[in-house]
Design a protein around this motif. Structure first.
Motif, PDB file in Angstrom:
ATOM      1  N   LYS A 293     -36.850   2.595  -5.067  1.00 37.44           N
ATOM      2  CA  LYS A 293     -35.401   2.376  -4.990  1.00 37.44           C
ATOM      3  C   LYS A 293     -34.890   2.274  -3.557  1.00 37.44           C
TER       4      LYS A 293
ATOM      5  N   SER B  21     -37.507  13.299  -4.341  1.00 39.92           N
ATOM      6  CA  SER B  21     -36.443  12.819  -3.453  1.00 39.92           C
ATOM      7  C   SER B  21     -36.480  13.570  -2.116  1.00 39.92           C
ATOM      8  N   ILE B  22     -36.711  14.882  -2.187  1.00 37.18           N
ATOM      9  CA  ILE B  22     -36.825  15.677  -0.959  1.00 37.18           C
ATOM     10  C   ILE B  22     -38.080  15.272  -0.195  1.00 37.18           C
TER      11      ILE B  22
ATOM     12  N   ALA C 138     -37.446  12.385   1.958  1.00 39.28           N
ATOM     13  CA  ALA C 138     -36.771  12.799   3.199  1.00 39.28           C
ATOM     14  C   ALA C 138     -37.796  13.380   4.177  1.00 39.28           C
TER      15      ALA C 138
ATOM     16  N   PRO D 240     -35.534  19.361  13.331  1.00 36.45           N
ATOM     17  CA  PRO D 240     -34.088  19.146  13.487  1.00 36.45           C
ATOM     18  C   PRO D 240     -33.537  18.401  12.270  1.00 36.45           C
ATOM     19  N   PRO D 241     -32.406  18.858  11.721  1.00 38.39           N
ATOM     20  CA  PRO D 241     -31.841  18.246  10.511  1.00 38.39           C
ATOM     21  C   PRO D 241     -31.702  16.731  10.575  1.00 38.39           C
ATOM     22  N   SER D 242     -31.363  16.202  11.736  1.00 37.90           N
ATOM     23  CA  SER D 242     -31.124  14.758  11.850  1.00 37.90           C
ATOM     24  C   SER D 242     -32.353  13.941  11.464  1.00 37.90           C
TER      25      SER D 242
ATOM     26  N   PHE E 133     -34.122  14.117   8.930  1.00 43.05           N
ATOM     27  CA  PHE E 133     -34.187  13.840   7.493  1.00 43.05           C
ATOM     28  C   PHE E 133     -33.205  12.755   7.066  1.00 43.05           C
ATOM     29  N   ALA E 134     -32.368  12.308   7.977  1.00 42.65           N
ATOM     30  CA  ALA E 134     -31.248  11.438   7.598  1.00 42.65           C
ATOM     31  C   ALA E 134     -31.740  10.205   6.858  1.00 42.65           C
ATOM     32  N   PRO E 135     -30.930   9.743   5.898  1.00 47.55           N
ATOM     33  CA  PRO E 135     -31.391   8.746   4.943  1.00 47.55           C
ATOM     34  C   PRO E 135     -31.739   7.384   5.504  1.00 47.55           C
TER      35      PRO E 135
ATOM     36  N   VAL F 101     -26.137   9.382  11.995  1.00 51.12           N
ATOM     37  CA  VAL F 101     -26.182  10.714  11.410  1.00 51.12           C
ATOM     38  C   VAL F 101     -24.923  11.532  11.727  1.00 51.12           C
ATOM     39  N   ASN F 102     -24.264  11.227  12.858  1.00 52.55           N
ATOM     40  CA  ASN F 102     -23.103  12.031  13.234  1.00 52.55           C
ATOM     41  C   ASN F 102     -21.908  11.840  12.303  1.00 52.55           C
TER      42      ASN F 102
ATOM     43  N   TYR G 250     -21.961  12.664   9.417  1.00 52.28           N
ATOM     44  CA  TYR G 250     -21.977  13.853   8.558  1.00 52.28           C
ATOM     45  C   TYR G 250     -21.416  15.097   9.250  1.00 52.28           C
TER      46      TYR G 250
END
Lengths: 322, 322
Positions: free
Chosen positions: A23, A279-280, A283, A306-308, A310-312, A318-319, A321
């Motif tokens: 997808k 799905s995770i 990421a 760093p969280p960024s 994982f961004a889609p 990313v900012n 969010y």
């Protein structure tokens, strides 16, 4: 630009990952790799190869997703594959993560690859909740609840008991513990928080010996409130469910006398455990890909990334969010 | 080992930070730095110095916490201080974060220091929720709600209107939007999600002109459902509240036709906005300290920092949260 994905293992998780990847525009599937006969595996459209041929595809795979169980397969397989591939997995035995991390680290440190380990909804997303809430709240107290939902590990443990034909084990939060966690700042043990409901198809006359063995299994049932139901094969079918749920209750207090109260509550209702996990995992693939591109080789849990990362989407907006 | 903390600014946030830091063993306060006369500031026990003397204390401060507002102070002050100090702040104007980050980055890149910016409960903790849920859920839809709680920015905006003596502005989630966000996968705009309830003490006869000006303020009230209450000075007192609330609704779907539903809900009930913000700021100080120790100079939002860097103790047992 897209990430070229390999899927190793084609059970429920591998299949869910294939569907999820099909997808998304930023991922393409190089192949599914199975230990079964490839010609007997029907995919959703991706090429299916023998696990033994994996290494011939090394140049075509940016990240290899390991869709195996935590009890035997991952500890055996990951250290070998991490020598040649950037890998992601959902190793989920909380008590063994440190030991698993060390084993994978030895493989990765000589290979220059990236391994993202133990990243599903828990360990993974709920781990993040526990860490952030414990770090951000004043005088924090954090409790996690799983279920109602099927635990694969506990189900497998029951199936290994002599005389068991088939089984399903539900992990269920205790109502008294849910109330306590929402009101009182006090960490509860895993046995205080959950009860274990087992549906078992047994050989005739084996119910008592199964009960004895089950109730004495350390780390699985010993110390828990356990509910046992011996039922027929036909009845068991209706208990095979993919849904699950996770909840985190956190309380904090501030002010000179702790009189100011703060409360956080996370509830995640999971329609399909393998679908959310897949799905995770996608990421995680994005994170592993970005880490590898920056030559930051090593083994990573969700706490190290760093969280960024994982961004889609690959393009970095990313900012938005923030 | 402890982190030597400087507190710049001593309003509600600075005071809450002092109280939080006094409770934690891994932080010690080098001093509070104020633009008021130091002798007129009564702290909870920490030394109080003039802001002008800050630079004399540079060697004694590992991290400087900037407890100022976002509208004027932080954009003016941070770029200068970031040349000499590792800084943390809670800049909270979502639309201006990118611009602010660029300005601080220019200062930090020449100084070799670390700046952690825009890290409170939102932007900050709720930003993490938005990013992780958008990255982890299949086909995600995420909506954030603030309140019921006082918005400092909107309160200040009302106070700047001619004829206003005093004011308090509550941000309140719209009930219809809460319902929609929990049921339908659709991103709602900030004006669709919130209404704005204003309590205003006005000069006699100025109610109409205040109403006209207020309702036409772009980015603040224009386009919102607004509720105006003109009340007495005495009545206003009971509306000065420090509590707040944040909620994130996320929906996802998987399966071939999107028929499998996933739902996540976060609710954070904040007893005191400055207390929670101060507690998060302390976690930011730990992250800034660790980043600086590793010579990873630069400007960081919460998206750029590995979660483990926020962990509450300096000794690293962070994997217990996995």
């Amino acid at each position: 630009m897209s990430i070229r994905l390999g899927i190793a293992g084609y059970g429920n998780l591998g299949r869910a990952l294939e569907m999820a990847a099909l997808k998304d525009d930023d991922v393409e599937i190089e192949g599914i790799f199975t230990r079964r006969k490839p010609e007997e595996v029907v995919s959703l459209g991706s090429s299916v190869y023998s696990f033994d041929d994996l290494y011939y595809h090394a140049d075509g795979i940016d990240v290899l997703a390991l869709c195996y169980g935590s009890s035997h397969d991952l500890p055996d397989i990951t250290p070998h594959l991490a020598e040649c591939f950037n890998t992601v997995d959902t190793f989920d035995n909380h008590l063994m993560i440190n030991e698993y991390k060390r084993r994978v680290d030895r493989a990765v440190s000589s290979s220059g690859k990236v391994s993202v380990i133990a990243l599903g909804w828990d360990p993974g997303f709920l781990s993040l909740m526990r860490l952030y809430l414990s770090s951000f709240l004043p005088s924090p107290s954090v409790n996690t609840f799983w279920g109602r939902g099927v635990s694969q590990g506990h189900t497998e443990a029951i199936k290994r008991i002599d005389g068991v034909i088939d089984a399903v084990q539900y992990t269920v939060p205790r109502e008294d513990a849910l109330t306590l966690a929402s009101l009182v700042s006090h960490p509860l043990s895993v046995t205080e928080r959950h009860r274990r409901v087992c549906y078992i198809v047994a050989e005739k006359g084996r119910e008592d010996s199964i009960t004895d063995e089950l109730l004495s299994m350390e780390n699985y049932f010993l110390g828990y409130e356990v509910e046992l139901h011996f039922i027929s094969k036909e009845e068991l079918k209706k208990y095979k469910s993919a849904s699950h749920r996770g909840r985190v209750y956190a309380l904090g207090s501030s002010g000179r006398y702790g009189e100011v109260k703060h409360r956080a509550y996370l509830d995640i209702d999971i329609g399909s455990n393998p679908d959310l996990t897949a799905s995770i995992m996608l990421a995680s693939c994005r994170a592993a890909y970005r880490l590898a591109r920056e030559n930051r080789n090593g083994v990573y849990t969700v706490f190290d990334i760093p969280p960024s990362y994982f961004a889609p989407v690959i393009c970095e907006n990313v900012n938005s969010y923030l």
